[in-house]
Design a protein around this motif. Structure first.
Motif, mmCIF file in Angstrom:
data_model
loop_
_atom_site.group_PDB
_atom_site.id
_atom_site.type_symbol
_atom_site.label_atom_id
_atom_site.label_comp_id
_atom_site.label_asym_id
_atom_site.label_seq_id
_atom_site.Cartn_x
_atom_site.Cartn_y
_atom_site.Cartn_z
ATOM 1 N N ALA A 186 0.832 -1.203 0.000
ATOM 2 C CA ALA A 186 0.000 0.000 0.000
ATOM 3 C C ALA A 186 0.867 1.254 0.000
ATOM 4 C CB ALA A 186 -0.927 -0.004 1.210
ATOM 5 N N SER A 187 1.953 1.227 0.766
ATOM 6 C CA SER A 187 2.875 2.359 0.772
ATOM 7 C C SER A 187 3.598 2.481 -0.566
ATOM 8 C CB SER A 187 3.888 2.207 1.906
ATOM 9 O OG SER A 187 4.796 3.290 1.923
ATOM 10 N N ASP A 188 4.008 1.346 -1.148
ATOM 11 C CA ASP A 188 4.608 1.373 -2.490
ATOM 12 C C ASP A 188 3.713 2.145 -3.454
ATOM 13 O OD1 ASP A 188 6.893 -0.216 -1.987
ATOM 14 O OD2 ASP A 188 5.789 -2.075 -2.344
ATOM 15 N N ALA A 189 2.428 1.787 -3.451
ATOM 16 C CA ALA A 189 1.483 2.402 -4.384
ATOM 17 C C ALA A 189 1.303 3.888 -4.081
ATOM 18 C CB ALA A 189 0.145 1.677 -4.334
ATOM 19 N N ARG A 190 1.147 4.207 -2.814
ATOM 20 C CA ARG A 190 0.905 5.600 -2.433
ATOM 21 C C ARG A 190 2.113 6.465 -2.733
ATOM 22 N NH1 ARG A 190 1.910 8.288 2.295
ATOM 23 N NH2 ARG A 190 0.705 10.203 2.553
ATOM 24 N N MET A 191 3.321 5.992 -2.403
ATOM 25 C CA MET A 191 4.533 6.758 -2.694
ATOM 26 C C MET A 191 4.815 6.810 -4.195
ATOM 27 S SD MET A 191 5.836 7.840 0.263
ATOM 28 C CE MET A 191 4.128 8.303 0.454
ATOM 29 N N GLY A 192 4.249 5.846 -4.936
ATOM 30 C CA GLY A 192 4.480 5.769 -6.375
ATOM 31 C C GLY A 192 3.462 6.498 -7.213
ATOM 32 N N ILE A 198 -6.277 8.402 6.169
ATOM 33 C CA ILE A 198 -5.059 8.787 6.862
ATOM 34 C C ILE A 198 -5.243 8.707 8.373
ATOM 35 C CG2 ILE A 198 -4.407 10.281 4.941
ATOM 36 C CD1 ILE A 198 -5.296 12.689 6.577
ATOM 37 N N ASN A 199 -4.146 8.819 9.078
ATOM 38 C CA ASN A 199 -4.162 8.939 10.533
ATOM 39 C C ASN A 199 -3.125 9.986 10.913
ATOM 40 O OD1 ASN A 199 -3.349 8.471 13.382
ATOM 41 N ND2 ASN A 199 -4.813 6.794 13.276
ATOM 42 N N SER A 200 -3.514 10.940 11.738
ATOM 43 C CA SER A 200 -2.608 12.007 12.193
ATOM 44 C C SER A 200 -2.003 12.764 11.017
ATOM 45 C CB SER A 200 -1.509 11.431 13.090
ATOM 46 O OG SER A 200 -2.067 10.787 14.207
ATOM 47 N N GLY A 201 -2.800 12.947 9.965
ATOM 48 C CA GLY A 201 -2.364 13.720 8.813
ATOM 49 C C GLY A 201 -1.509 12.978 7.819
ATOM 50 N N GLY A 227 -0.853 9.503 5.295
ATOM 51 C CA GLY A 227 -1.350 8.290 4.658
ATOM 52 C C GLY A 227 -0.559 7.061 5.052
ATOM 53 N N ASN A 228 0.776 7.178 5.112
ATOM 54 C CA ASN A 228 1.577 6.027 5.518
ATOM 55 C C ASN A 228 1.253 5.605 6.949
ATOM 56 O OD1 ASN A 228 2.959 5.355 3.210
ATOM 57 N ND2 ASN A 228 4.795 6.513 3.708
ATOM 58 N N GLN A 229 0.975 6.571 7.813
ATOM 59 C CA GLN A 229 0.571 6.220 9.176
ATOM 60 C C GLN A 229 -0.827 5.602 9.187
ATOM 61 O OE1 GLN A 229 3.283 9.804 11.043
ATOM 62 N NE2 GLN A 229 1.134 9.779 11.531
ATOM 63 N N GLY A 230 -1.721 6.099 8.340
ATOM 64 C CA GLY A 230 -3.046 5.490 8.247
ATOM 65 C C GLY A 230 -2.980 4.062 7.744
ATOM 66 N N CYS A 279 10.396 9.075 12.401
ATOM 67 C CA CYS A 279 9.592 8.394 11.387
ATOM 68 C C CYS A 279 8.233 7.989 11.955
ATOM 69 C CB CYS A 279 10.329 7.166 10.869
ATOM 70 S SG CYS A 279 9.430 6.270 9.584
ATOM 71 N N GLY A 280 7.167 8.495 11.332
ATOM 72 C CA GLY A 280 5.819 8.265 11.841
ATOM 73 C C GLY A 280 5.356 6.830 11.782
#
Length: 427
Positions: free
Chosen positions: A248-254, A262-265, A267-270, A316-317
């Protein structure tokens, strides 16, 4: 616990668990620029972007969603100007077209953008100035990614959040949050009477699962999720949790065009807070009710930690999010409150040195490392093992440990944050 406290906890979750498209820092830049363009009502001939250091750090290297792989602060602002819809908040770039991308490229090529480091105390700050002929519009975002705090046109203030008492512009009071209260709320809240909350958790499950699936089927970033899925030495639930979350992070960062909750602003934390809990719950066929309650534990535990750390820092969050996810998994396992506290302490004691050097593909690997530590922390907690007070940053109890991490991140790592940015910009 009194019923009004339950209302407050629900309010915190509803405020924090918002949909966003892509990394929230470039999206906030796009939102700021799109809002300014809607007021200027012309394509500007000059754009000045004033950004805090943490915004620059997190927007510099990450792919902007719906941009066909383009990166950077200018790209985010240009797309916001030519095709952004500020009414969609953190999904401002949802409707970007191929034509908009070409328009944005031409704007960037015309050299109308200036980027400046904002001399402000706010860690999260953006001010976009758009100029066309004699008209000048500035829009300011501060402290939260979607918090438009001031709008000025031709030196006249046409909006200020200081004059707006609406609840949408006031951040929730989180003083009630502690691990004991979080678990009590998760155990006791009558979810049948909390449809808005369960709908929001359903949205988190749906969105974050969808982008995980996209990350495992498409080609994004460094493909960490693929690597774990295809080559892991262990074919077990731990590997599946890490694979689905990092994908999911691969896709979002890509630059994937799918939204996340999201969580606490962040997406990677969410993603990191929720997907391990969702994946583990599916593996044990947990009931929907149990999954909701475990997500409440994980989400509130991340939010609680971030009170002390701040929205943006050199810490790092995904570390705090992984620790919270471990607590959610522990809840699904039926561990007691004391053991869940031990999961949090053990994870923070071991992953607490991971720094944030901006949003980019390697964030996915940091998630994998942090989740591995969370799993070890769970195994320790199941045996009632916890690091002692005085072992480094570990405090006399879980709440003191959370405060210690916050102190380290918000106070102790200020200079680290500055040097990371200097390295990234070649200064």
């Amino acid at each position: 616990m009194k019923e009004q406290y339950y209302d407050k906890f629900e309010e915190i979750l509803l405020e924090d668990l918002q949909q966003a498209l892509g990394c929230t820092e470039p999206i906030a830049i796009a939102l700021c620029a799109a809002k300014a363009k809607s007021i200027l009502n012309n394509i500007p001939t000059k754009v000045i972007l004033h950004c805090s250091k943490n915004i620059i750090k997190n927007a510099k290297s990450v792919t902007v969603p719906n941009s066909n792989g383009l990166k950077g602060i200018e790209v985010a602002a240009a797309l916001g100007i030519v095709g952004g819809n500020s009414d969609k908040n953190l999904k401002v770039l949802e409707d970007i077209t191929e034509s908009n991308i070409e328009e944005a490229k031409k704007l960037i090529e015309s050299k109308i953008f200036t980027i400046e480091i904002a001399d402000v105390p706010n860690l999260l700050y953006i001010k976009t100035e758009l100029i066309f002929e004699n008209d000048v519009v500035s829009v300011e975002i501060k402290d939260r990614h979607s918090n438009i705090s001031k709008i000025i046109k031709n030196k006249e203030v046409i909006y200020s959040s200081e004059d707006d008492d609406s609840s949408d512009n006031q951040e929730c009071d989180k003083s009630l949050l502690n691990i004991h209260n979080i678990i009590e709320f998760a155990n006791s809240v009558d979810l049948s009477k909390r449809k808005e909350l369960t709908d929001r958790l359903d949205l988190q499950i749906e969105c974050n699962t969808n982008i995980s699936t996209e990350g495992l089927t498409g080609k994004y970033g460094a493909g960490i999720g693929h690597i774990i899925s295809e080559t892991s030495f262990e074919s077990d639930i731990k590997s599946e949790v890490k694979s689905r979350t990092t994908a999911a992070s691969d896709a979002r960062m890509g630059g994937c065009g799918l939204p996340v909750v999201i969580n606490s602003g962040s997406g990677n934390q969410g993603i990191t807070t929720s997907l391990p809990v969702i994946t583990y719950a599916n593996s044990i066929n947990a009931s929907k009710d149990k999954l909701y309650r475990a997500l409440i534990v994980a989400n509130l535990t991340t939010i609680h930690q971030k009170q002390f750390i701040g929205k943006l820092s050199a810490f790092c969050g995904v570390v705090s999010a992984s620790a919270a996810a471990g607590c959610g998994i522990g809840y699904l396992m039926g561990l007691n409150e004391e053991q869940i506290e031990k999961i949090l302490v053990n994870t923070l004691a071991t992953s607490g040195g991971i720094v944030c050097d901006g949003a980019k593909p390697s964030c996915a690997l940091k998630i994998a490392v942090s989740l591995e530590n969370a799993f070890l922390a769970i195994d320790m907690a199941k045996r009632n093992i916890v690091f002692d007070s005085g072992d480094g940053i570990v405090g006399e109890n879980v709440e003191k440990t959370i405060e210690n991490i916050g102190r380290m991140a918000s106070v102790g790592m200020k200079n680290t944050d500055d040097e990371i940015l200097n390295i990234m910009i070649g200064k």
